[in-house]
Design a protein around this motif. Sequence first.
Motif, mmCIF file in Angstrom:
data_model
loop_
_atom_site.group_PDB
_atom_site.id
_atom_site.type_symbol
_atom_site.label_atom_id
_atom_site.label_comp_id
_atom_site.label_asym_id
_atom_site.label_seq_id
_atom_site.Cartn_x
_atom_site.Cartn_y
_atom_site.Cartn_z
ATOM 1 N N ASP A 117 -8.729 1.048 16.782
ATOM 2 C CA ASP A 117 -9.749 -0.011 16.779
ATOM 3 C C ASP A 117 -9.934 -0.585 15.379
ATOM 4 O O ASP A 117 -10.043 -1.808 15.199
ATOM 5 C CB ASP A 117 -11.091 0.540 17.286
ATOM 6 C CG ASP A 117 -10.980 1.172 18.663
ATOM 7 O OD1 ASP A 117 -10.352 2.244 18.751
ATOM 8 O OD2 ASP A 117 -11.523 0.612 19.616
ATOM 9 N N ARG A 118 -9.964 0.298 14.381
ATOM 10 C CA ARG A 118 -10.180 -0.149 13.008
ATOM 11 C C ARG A 118 -9.006 -0.995 12.517
ATOM 12 O O ARG A 118 -9.185 -2.014 11.850
ATOM 13 C CB ARG A 118 -10.402 1.052 12.098
ATOM 14 C CG ARG A 118 -11.699 1.805 12.415
ATOM 15 C CD ARG A 118 -11.767 3.134 11.697
ATOM 16 N NE ARG A 118 -11.825 2.971 10.228
ATOM 17 C CZ ARG A 118 -11.771 3.978 9.372
ATOM 18 N NH1 ARG A 118 -11.654 5.223 9.836
ATOM 19 N NH2 ARG A 118 -11.831 3.753 8.069
ATOM 20 N N ALA A 119 -7.786 -0.600 12.880
ATOM 21 C CA ALA A 119 -6.616 -1.371 12.474
ATOM 22 C C ALA A 119 -6.589 -2.739 13.170
ATOM 23 O O ALA A 119 -6.262 -3.760 12.543
ATOM 24 C CB ALA A 119 -5.343 -0.596 12.781
ATOM 25 N N ILE A 120 -6.941 -2.757 14.444
ATOM 26 C CA ILE A 120 -6.930 -4.024 15.192
ATOM 27 C C ILE A 120 -7.952 -5.000 14.622
ATOM 28 O O ILE A 120 -7.698 -6.207 14.532
ATOM 29 C CB ILE A 120 -7.172 -3.762 16.691
ATOM 30 C CG1 ILE A 120 -5.939 -3.093 17.309
ATOM 31 C CG2 ILE A 120 -7.489 -5.054 17.442
ATOM 32 C CD1 ILE A 120 -6.114 -2.653 18.746
ATOM 33 N N VAL A 121 -9.106 -4.501 14.211
ATOM 34 C CA VAL A 121 -10.105 -5.369 13.593
ATOM 35 C C VAL A 121 -9.526 -6.056 12.364
ATOM 36 O O VAL A 121 -9.698 -7.270 12.149
ATOM 37 C CB VAL A 121 -11.373 -4.573 13.221
ATOM 38 C CG1 VAL A 121 -12.263 -5.377 12.266
ATOM 39 C CG2 VAL A 121 -12.163 -4.217 14.469
ATOM 40 N N GLU A 122 -8.816 -5.306 11.530
ATOM 41 C CA GLU A 122 -8.256 -5.892 10.309
ATOM 42 C C GLU A 122 -7.145 -6.882 10.624
ATOM 43 O O GLU A 122 -6.990 -7.895 9.927
ATOM 44 C CB GLU A 122 -7.754 -4.792 9.370
ATOM 45 C CG GLU A 122 -8.836 -3.811 8.922
ATOM 46 C CD GLU A 122 -10.049 -4.499 8.300
ATOM 47 O OE1 GLU A 122 -9.903 -5.617 7.749
ATOM 48 O OE2 GLU A 122 -11.152 -3.928 8.374
ATOM 49 N N GLN A 163 0.311 0.626 14.251
ATOM 50 C CA GLN A 163 0.621 1.880 13.555
ATOM 51 C C GLN A 163 0.893 1.619 12.075
ATOM 52 O O GLN A 163 0.431 2.349 11.195
ATOM 53 C CB GLN A 163 1.834 2.550 14.202
ATOM 54 C CG GLN A 163 1.591 3.135 15.581
ATOM 55 C CD GLN A 163 1.209 4.611 15.516
ATOM 56 O OE1 GLN A 163 1.028 5.180 14.446
ATOM 57 N NE2 GLN A 163 1.082 5.227 16.688
ATOM 58 N N GLU A 164 1.655 0.579 11.795
ATOM 59 C CA GLU A 164 1.994 0.249 10.414
ATOM 60 C C GLU A 164 0.741 -0.114 9.618
ATOM 61 O O GLU A 164 0.560 0.318 8.469
ATOM 62 C CB GLU A 164 2.990 -0.906 10.393
ATOM 63 C CG GLU A 164 3.522 -1.247 9.026
ATOM 64 C CD GLU A 164 4.579 -2.344 9.083
ATOM 65 O OE1 GLU A 164 5.162 -2.640 8.014
ATOM 66 O OE2 GLU A 164 4.818 -2.890 10.183
ATOM 67 N N VAL A 165 -0.132 -0.902 10.233
ATOM 68 C CA VAL A 165 -1.367 -1.289 9.552
ATOM 69 C C VAL A 165 -2.260 -0.079 9.330
ATOM 70 O O VAL A 165 -2.854 0.084 8.251
ATOM 71 C CB VAL A 165 -2.099 -2.379 10.365
ATOM 72 C CG1 VAL A 165 -3.499 -2.647 9.803
ATOM 73 C CG2 VAL A 165 -1.282 -3.669 10.384
ATOM 74 N N ALA A 166 -2.353 0.785 10.331
ATOM 75 C CA ALA A 166 -3.166 2.000 10.175
ATOM 76 C C ALA A 166 -2.643 2.867 9.034
ATOM 77 O O ALA A 166 -3.419 3.450 8.271
ATOM 78 C CB ALA A 166 -3.166 2.789 11.477
ATOM 79 N N GLY A 167 -1.314 2.971 8.917
ATOM 80 C CA GLY A 167 -0.740 3.744 7.821
ATOM 81 C C GLY A 167 -1.087 3.152 6.476
ATOM 82 O O GLY A 167 -1.428 3.883 5.524
ATOM 83 N N GLU A 168 -1.001 1.834 6.348
ATOM 84 C CA GLU A 168 -1.352 1.176 5.088
ATOM 85 C C GLU A 168 -2.835 1.359 4.757
ATOM 86 O O GLU A 168 -3.217 1.442 3.592
ATOM 87 C CB GLU A 168 -1.015 -0.316 5.168
ATOM 88 C CG GLU A 168 0.465 -0.629 5.242
ATOM 89 C CD GLU A 168 1.147 -0.474 3.883
ATOM 90 O OE1 GLU A 168 0.452 -0.216 2.889
ATOM 91 O OE2 GLU A 168 2.381 -0.612 3.828
ATOM 92 N N LEU A 169 -3.664 1.429 5.783
ATOM 93 C CA LEU A 169 -5.103 1.634 5.576
ATOM 94 C C LEU A 169 -5.447 3.089 5.284
ATOM 95 O O LEU A 169 -6.588 3.400 4.911
ATOM 96 C CB LEU A 169 -5.881 1.175 6.819
ATOM 97 C CG LEU A 169 -5.936 -0.332 7.090
ATOM 98 C CD1 LEU A 169 -6.502 -0.607 8.480
ATOM 99 C CD2 LEU A 169 -6.787 -1.040 6.022
#
Length: 370
Positions: free
Chosen positions: A296-301, A277-283
């Motif tokens: 899925d997009r956050a997990i890839v990063e 969730q945190e990574v998705a927010g930063e993205l």
Amino acid sequence: MTAIRSGLLPARQAPATDDHPTDPAAAEEFLRAFHDAHPDAGPLAPRLSQVRADIARSGTYRHTTEELTHGARIALRDSGWCTSGVPWRHVQVRDLRGLRNASPVARECFEHLRLATNGGRIRPLITVFAPDSPRRPGPRIWNEQVVRYAGYPGSDGGTLGDPRYAGFTTAAQRLGWKPPARRGRFDHLPLVVETAHEGPAAFTVPRDVVQEVPLEHPDLPWFARLGLRWHTVPLISNLHLVIGGIRYPAVPFNTWFVGTEIGTRGLADENAYGVVQEVAGELGLDTSSERTLWRDRAIVEINRAVLFSFDSARVTVTDHHAETLHRLGSPRPASGSARPAFVRPADADRRAREGAPACFPLVARTSSAG
């Protein structure tokens, strides 16, 4: 990614106990396979006669170092933890069957970790401690890996650290382990070793034997500010090794990490660190619906960061695509009730997460001490 056997063993693989000594048929099946693979080991008939006599006299027998090494390597190859590139035929097997007390077992687990780390060029190793035998069980290790991170319950209902091990963290404190004065997200849990005559004991993992990689991203400078890191050696420690009817209940072994074991299962999973969730927010991703595939997009990063960071630190790691090709190209293990195998004993997962139940009842320690 694992193909490790779980549950009860076939009768011919059951370990020796007071009422059930080692099955000679299981021993013979393994020894025939060993001699087929090692024709230079000498004639089979005298060895079979010796083993049958040993089982008749004592209820069990002792593997030669060569037999032990062969069985451990075969079990590693078939375990599902044998990652691509691991030279399983030449993996070093540390024969420490003379150790059955908790303190020396813990000490040698830490030495295994030091040797395996090898400055980042991860070295696969297997360490074998004392086996089960009639009237004398071998030591057990509670942790699923020698290096795992503590989880502390917070006042807000959340967890500081890894929530998967919150129960284990509490149990370790009851055994006398003291967390750092300033608790953090990546505090190392102690190693818990249990013996029938001593009970469970917690041992602090020396800081100098644990190599960790701080995580950063090749294209996203803010990723480093998340303060994420991970240890470099997956030292599996709570599986039992069964060879020719003999059970070795404490056999820590390692290969090297697949990136997704860290990124997807350790960091992204909501049941673990849950940073997705945190990574998705930063993205700046749209998290209003799962159909946007933001997760899925956050997990890839996150997985890109793991691979990039390990590569930058020159630490051995593989990726899940290489592992898929490796498994597709690997022959299926041959069947056989006495084939060497790593097995997951009943309650092992619960012990690794909750720190309970104990492997041996108190009465076993009392009678043994007497």
